[in-house]
Design a protein around this motif. Sequence first.
Motif, PDB file in Angstrom:
ATOM      1  N   ILE A   5     -42.800   2.875  23.579  1.00  0.00           N
ATOM      2  CA  ILE A   5     -41.824   2.238  24.464  1.00  0.00           C
ATOM      3  C   ILE A   5     -40.965   3.343  25.046  1.00  0.00           C
ATOM      4  CG2 ILE A   5     -39.777   0.759  24.460  1.00  0.00           C
ATOM      5  CD1 ILE A   5     -42.376  -0.778  24.295  1.00  0.00           C
ATOM      6  N   PRO A   7     -37.702   4.602  26.094  1.00  0.00           N
ATOM      7  CA  PRO A   7     -36.291   4.207  26.013  1.00  0.00           C
ATOM      8  C   PRO A   7     -35.490   4.639  27.240  1.00  0.00           C
ATOM      9  CG  PRO A   7     -36.895   5.714  24.223  1.00  0.00           C
ATOM     10  CD  PRO A   7     -38.030   5.693  25.177  1.00  0.00           C
ATOM     11  N   ASN A   9     -36.567   4.614  30.337  1.00  0.00           N
ATOM     12  CA  ASN A   9     -36.920   3.750  31.454  1.00  0.00           C
ATOM     13  C   ASN A   9     -35.909   2.615  31.562  1.00  0.00           C
ATOM     14  OD1 ASN A   9     -38.251   2.021  33.205  1.00  0.00           O
ATOM     15  ND2 ASN A   9     -40.253   2.542  32.374  1.00  0.00           N
ATOM     16  N   HIS A  10     -35.555   2.260  32.815  1.00  0.00           N
ATOM     17  CA  HIS A  10     -34.550   1.218  32.953  1.00  0.00           C
ATOM     18  C   HIS A  10     -35.118  -0.194  32.801  1.00  0.00           C
ATOM     19  CE1 HIS A  10     -36.181   0.307  36.878  1.00  0.00           C
ATOM     20  NE2 HIS A  10     -36.272   1.590  37.052  1.00  0.00           N
ATOM     21  N   VAL A  11     -36.454  -0.275  32.744  1.00  0.00           N
ATOM     22  CA  VAL A  11     -37.062  -1.599  32.563  1.00  0.00           C
ATOM     23  C   VAL A  11     -36.724  -2.097  31.157  1.00  0.00           C
ATOM     24  CG1 VAL A  11     -39.239  -2.862  32.394  1.00  0.00           C
ATOM     25  CG2 VAL A  11     -38.962  -1.058  34.115  1.00  0.00           C
ATOM     26  N   PRO A  12     -36.240  -3.342  31.042  1.00  0.00           N
ATOM     27  CA  PRO A  12     -35.895  -3.849  29.708  1.00  0.00           C
ATOM     28  C   PRO A  12     -37.062  -3.719  28.743  1.00  0.00           C
ATOM     29  CG  PRO A  12     -35.193  -5.395  31.378  1.00  0.00           C
ATOM     30  CD  PRO A  12     -35.965  -4.323  32.088  1.00  0.00           C
ATOM     31  N   VAL A  13     -36.743  -3.360  27.520  1.00  0.00           N
ATOM     32  CA  VAL A  13     -37.774  -3.099  26.521  1.00  0.00           C
ATOM     33  C   VAL A  13     -38.716  -4.299  26.363  1.00  0.00           C
ATOM     34  CG1 VAL A  13     -38.204  -2.474  24.123  1.00  0.00           C
ATOM     35  CG2 VAL A  13     -36.277  -1.475  25.330  1.00  0.00           C
ATOM     36  N   GLN A  16     -41.294  -4.326  28.945  1.00  0.00           N
ATOM     37  CA  GLN A  16     -42.299  -3.285  28.708  1.00  0.00           C
ATOM     38  C   GLN A  16     -43.342  -3.799  27.719  1.00  0.00           C
ATOM     39  OE1 GLN A  16     -40.927   0.782  27.966  1.00  0.00           O
ATOM     40  NE2 GLN A  16     -38.950   0.328  28.908  1.00  0.00           N
ATOM     41  N   VAL A  48     -39.085  -1.075  17.483  1.00  0.00           N
ATOM     42  CA  VAL A  48     -38.030  -1.792  18.202  1.00  0.00           C
ATOM     43  C   VAL A  48     -37.562  -2.981  17.373  1.00  0.00           C
ATOM     44  CG1 VAL A  48     -38.816  -1.148  20.500  1.00  0.00           C
ATOM     45  CG2 VAL A  48     -39.664  -3.245  19.462  1.00  0.00           C
ATOM     46  N   THR A  52     -36.305  -8.281  19.991  1.00  0.00           N
ATOM     47  CA  THR A  52     -36.875  -7.909  21.287  1.00  0.00           C
ATOM     48  C   THR A  52     -38.336  -8.327  21.364  1.00  0.00           C
ATOM     49  OG1 THR A  52     -35.434  -5.986  21.173  1.00  0.00           O
ATOM     50  CG2 THR A  52     -37.083  -6.002  22.909  1.00  0.00           C
ATOM     51  N   ARG A  55     -38.497 -11.956  21.960  1.00  0.00           N
ATOM     52  CA  ARG A  55     -38.230 -12.249  23.373  1.00  0.00           C
ATOM     53  C   ARG A  55     -39.477 -12.024  24.222  1.00  0.00           C
ATOM     54  NH1 ARG A  55     -33.134  -9.624  26.498  1.00  0.00           N
ATOM     55  NH2 ARG A  55     -33.341 -11.082  28.198  1.00  0.00           N
TER      56      ARG A  55
ATOM     57  N   LEU B 180     -35.918  -0.964  10.332  1.00  0.00           N
ATOM     58  CA  LEU B 180     -36.717  -2.077  10.858  1.00  0.00           C
ATOM     59  C   LEU B 180     -37.341  -2.892   9.742  1.00  0.00           C
ATOM     60  CD1 LEU B 180     -38.295  -0.331  13.915  1.00  0.00           C
ATOM     61  CD2 LEU B 180     -36.845  -2.346  13.962  1.00  0.00           C
ATOM     62  N   GLY B 198     -31.548   6.629  22.655  1.00  0.00           N
ATOM     63  CA  GLY B 198     -32.893   6.114  22.389  1.00  0.00           C
ATOM     64  C   GLY B 198     -32.870   5.094  21.271  1.00  0.00           C
ATOM     65  N   ARG B 201     -31.320   1.880  22.509  1.00  0.00           N
ATOM     66  CA  ARG B 201     -32.297   1.156  23.329  1.00  0.00           C
ATOM     67  C   ARG B 201     -33.285   0.390  22.476  1.00  0.00           C
ATOM     68  NH1 ARG B 201     -34.516   1.612  28.427  1.00  0.00           N
ATOM     69  NH2 ARG B 201     -34.445  -0.607  28.838  1.00  0.00           N
ATOM     70  N   ARG B 202     -33.757   1.046  21.421  1.00  0.00           N
ATOM     71  CA  ARG B 202     -34.779   0.420  20.585  1.00  0.00           C
ATOM     72  C   ARG B 202     -34.246  -0.706  19.737  1.00  0.00           C
ATOM     73  NH1 ARG B 202     -39.292   3.401  20.219  1.00  0.00           N
ATOM     74  NH2 ARG B 202     -39.158   5.637  20.500  1.00  0.00           N
ATOM     75  N   LEU B 203     -33.071  -0.483  19.170  1.00  0.00           N
ATOM     76  CA  LEU B 203     -32.595  -1.402  18.128  1.00  0.00           C
ATOM     77  C   LEU B 203     -31.599  -2.444  18.613  1.00  0.00           C
ATOM     78  CD1 LEU B 203     -31.980   1.039  15.130  1.00  0.00           C
ATOM     79  CD2 LEU B 203     -33.961  -0.398  15.519  1.00  0.00           C
ATOM     80  N   ASP B 222     -29.838  -5.540  27.811  1.00  0.00           N
ATOM     81  CA  ASP B 222     -30.706  -5.761  28.974  1.00  0.00           C
ATOM     82  C   ASP B 222     -29.895  -6.275  30.154  1.00  0.00           C
ATOM     83  OD1 ASP B 222     -33.498  -6.888  26.941  1.00  0.00           O
ATOM     84  OD2 ASP B 222     -32.967  -4.903  27.699  1.00  0.00           O
ATOM     85  N   LEU B 225     -27.969  -3.388  31.690  1.00  0.00           N
ATOM     86  CA  LEU B 225     -28.823  -2.505  32.480  1.00  0.00           C
ATOM     87  C   LEU B 225     -29.253  -3.164  33.777  1.00  0.00           C
ATOM     88  CD1 LEU B 225     -31.014  -0.942  29.674  1.00  0.00           C
ATOM     89  CD2 LEU B 225     -29.480   0.284  31.199  1.00  0.00           C
ATOM     90  N   LEU B 287     -30.180   2.474  36.839  1.00  0.00           N
ATOM     91  CA  LEU B 287     -29.618   3.550  36.017  1.00  0.00           C
ATOM     92  C   LEU B 287     -30.257   3.572  34.645  1.00  0.00           C
ATOM     93  CD1 LEU B 287     -25.859   2.956  36.764  1.00  0.00           C
ATOM     94  CD2 LEU B 287     -27.086   5.057  37.258  1.00  0.00           C
ATOM     95  N   SER B 288     -30.385   4.766  34.094  1.00  0.00           N
ATOM     96  CA  SER B 288     -30.811   4.849  32.695  1.00  0.00           C
ATOM     97  C   SER B 288     -29.579   4.584  31.836  1.00  0.00           C
ATOM     98  CB  SER B 288     -31.353   6.244  32.386  1.00  0.00           C
ATOM     99  OG  SER B 288     -30.280   7.165  32.396  1.00  0.00           O
TER     100      SER B 288
END
Lengths: 132, 300, 230
Positions: A5, A7, A9-13, A16, A48, A52, A55, B180, B198, B201-203, B222, B225, B287-288
Amino acid sequence: MTPRIQPDNHVPVYLQIVEHVRSAIAAGVYRPGEALPSLRVLATDLKVNPNTVQRAYDELDRQGLIESRRGVGIFVAKRGARSARGRAEESIHAAFAQAIGSAHAAGLSSDQIRELFDDSLEEVLAESGGRA
Amino acid sequence: MTPNDSGGPAVELIGVSKQYDRATVLDNLTLTIPRGTTLGLIGPNGAGKSTTIKILMGMLAPTAGQVRVLGIDVARDPASMKRRVGYVPERHDIYPWMTVGEVIDFTRAFYETWDESFSCDMLGVFELDRRKKVKQLSKGMLVKLGLLLAVSHHPELLILDEPTTGLDPIVHEEFLDGVLRTICQSPCTVLFSSHNLGDIRRLADSVCILRNGKIIVKRGLDDLLASTKRVRAVLADGHLPRWEPEGTLWQQVQRREWLLTIDGFSADIAERIKAENAVESVEVFDLSLAEMFRDYIKGE
Amino acid sequence: MMMQMRQLLWKDYRLNRGLLVLSVVGLAGVYVAGLTVEFSHTWPAIPAPQAWADGVYSYGHLSLSVMPFIAALLGGNAIACERADRSAHFLAYLPPTKLRIVASKVIVVASAVAVFCCGNLLLMYAVAPRLAEDPADFMYMMGSPAATLAGCLFTFGIGWLGSACLEKPTIPVLAALASPIVLAMILTTLAALLGISRFELVEWSPIIGLWVGIAAFCAGTWCYFRRVEP
C-alpha cells in the motif's frame, strides 16, 4: 500477490485495496465462488488497520464483486469476475471514446482512425512481448 | 471486571489545560475518541502530544479539566483504568536488572485478563530471549518487549507514544505487525502519537493535529485528505489576490503564482476564486499527508 | 491480589538484596571481630566458656545497636532507588495501587529488621546463657533493646521521608545515618536551654526519637501518595 500500500499516495488506502482486489479478480487470481483472504490476514499482510480492510470489502460488496457470508467468509461473487473486468472495460471504453473524439475533431476519417489503432496495438504488443 | 460504560467513548478530555509556571503546554483541550477507532496524534515537537498522553495515563496532573478513560475518572481510580489499558511509552524504563522472563512474570500478576499463550506467541515472533537481562537488550528488543507487555492482557485501549521513533526498518515492521495482531485479536481502541506519517496512514482511522497545546483539526483521515486541496492560481499581471476562501490554511504568492491550501474545497470555491480575483487560471492538486500536515501546522 | 503482592514483595526484596547482604555481613562482622579480639587476649589458649558467653552476649548487644544504621540504609533506599533508574515510571503505568506498592516496601524492610533483631536476641538470650551461666554485658552502655527499636524507627522514618520526596537515595541515606547525631545535638541544646539534666535527656530521647520517626514515616507516606509524577 500483495503489493505494498502506498502511504504517500493521496488515494485513500481503502480504495487502493479495492483496486488491488478488483484487478486480482479480473485477472483470475480469485475465481467466482472462491474465498478471499480474511480481514485479519489481509490486514496483517498489507499492514493496515482492519477497519480499513473492512471498508474496502464493504465497497467491493457494494460494487457487486464480492459477497460476505456470515460466519463462513468472504467470497468472489458469481458475477464478480465479469463485474471486475466490466469495470476495467468501462474505463478503457471511456478512454477510447475520448481518443476517438479527439481524432474526429482533428479531422481523421474512420479508416484513418482504424489504421492508427492497428499501428498502436502492434507497437504495444511488440513491446510487451505479444500477449493477445 | 465491571464495565463502567461499554457504550461510551474510550477517551474523553474535557477542557484540559496544563501549565508550568509561565509556559502553557496544553490549552483548553477537548477531545473524544470513540471506541473501536484508531486515532493518530500528530504535531510538531513540543505541541503537547506526550503531555496529553501522560495526563491520560495519570502520570501528570492537569492544571484544569476532566479526564475520563473508558468511562473512568483517571484522578479518582487510576488502578482500574490501568488494568484495562495498555501503554507503550516513548522511553522504556523497565527494571534493568530483571530478565525478560522475570519482567513478564512480574507484569502478568497485575492483569486478570493476561493471555499467556498470546504472550508466548509474541515472545517467539519477536525472538526475545527470556533469560536476557533488560539492560542487555537493544533498543529494538526493548521496544518489542514494551509492546508485548502492553498487549498481552488484551487491553480495551492501547496507547502508543511515538513507538517507532529510532527503530530500524525490520523492527519497525515487526512492531506494526504486533499492533495489528492485537487489533485483529480483540476489539481495541488505539491512540498513537507519531512523527511517522506512513504509520499514521496505515493505522489511523482519524487524525488529530496538535500545535502549541491546541487542537487544530480532528477528522477522519480519508475525509481530511479528500477535502483538503492545493490550488494554484495564476494571477493577472500586476494584480494581487483580493479574496481568499474561508477554509484557507496556507497561502503564498510568488511572481504570478498564487498557491493556497484549502480545507473543505469544492468546485464552487474554485469558481469563486476565479470570480473574485484577477486570475487567469485555477488548477487543483491533491496533497500527500506530509504536505497537508505541514500546511496545517504552518498556517494560521 | 496474592499474586500481585507476591511479585511486589519479590521485586522489593531484589531491590534491597545488596543492602540486606551488606547488613548480614556487617552484623556478623561485629561478632567475628569482637570474638577474635577475645581470642587474641587468650592466644594460643581457647577462652573459657564464661568468656565466650560474655562475648556472645555483649557483642550481640553491640550488633543489635548497629540496627538503626541498617534501618537508615533501608529507609533511605526504599522509594528513591526506583526513581534513580526511572523504573518508578514503569511501575507507575502498571495497575498496582500506591497503597500496595508502599505496603510491599514496608513489609520487606520490617521483615528484614525483625529477622536481624531476632537473630541477635536469640544469640544473646538463648545461646549465650547455654554457654555459661549469667553472661556479663560489657556493652551495657549501648542501651536497651527497646531503645534500639526506637532508634530503628527513628532512622527509618527519616530515611523514608527523604526517599519519598527526593529523586535519588544518596541524600536520604546520608541524612538518615546522620540523624541520630543531629537529634542528639538538638536535644542537648534544648536541654541546656531548658535546664534539664543529662540523665533525664537520656531517658527521654528514645521516646522522642520514636515519635519523630513515626511522624516522619507518616509525612513521607503522605508525600508519596500526593505526588502525581512517579
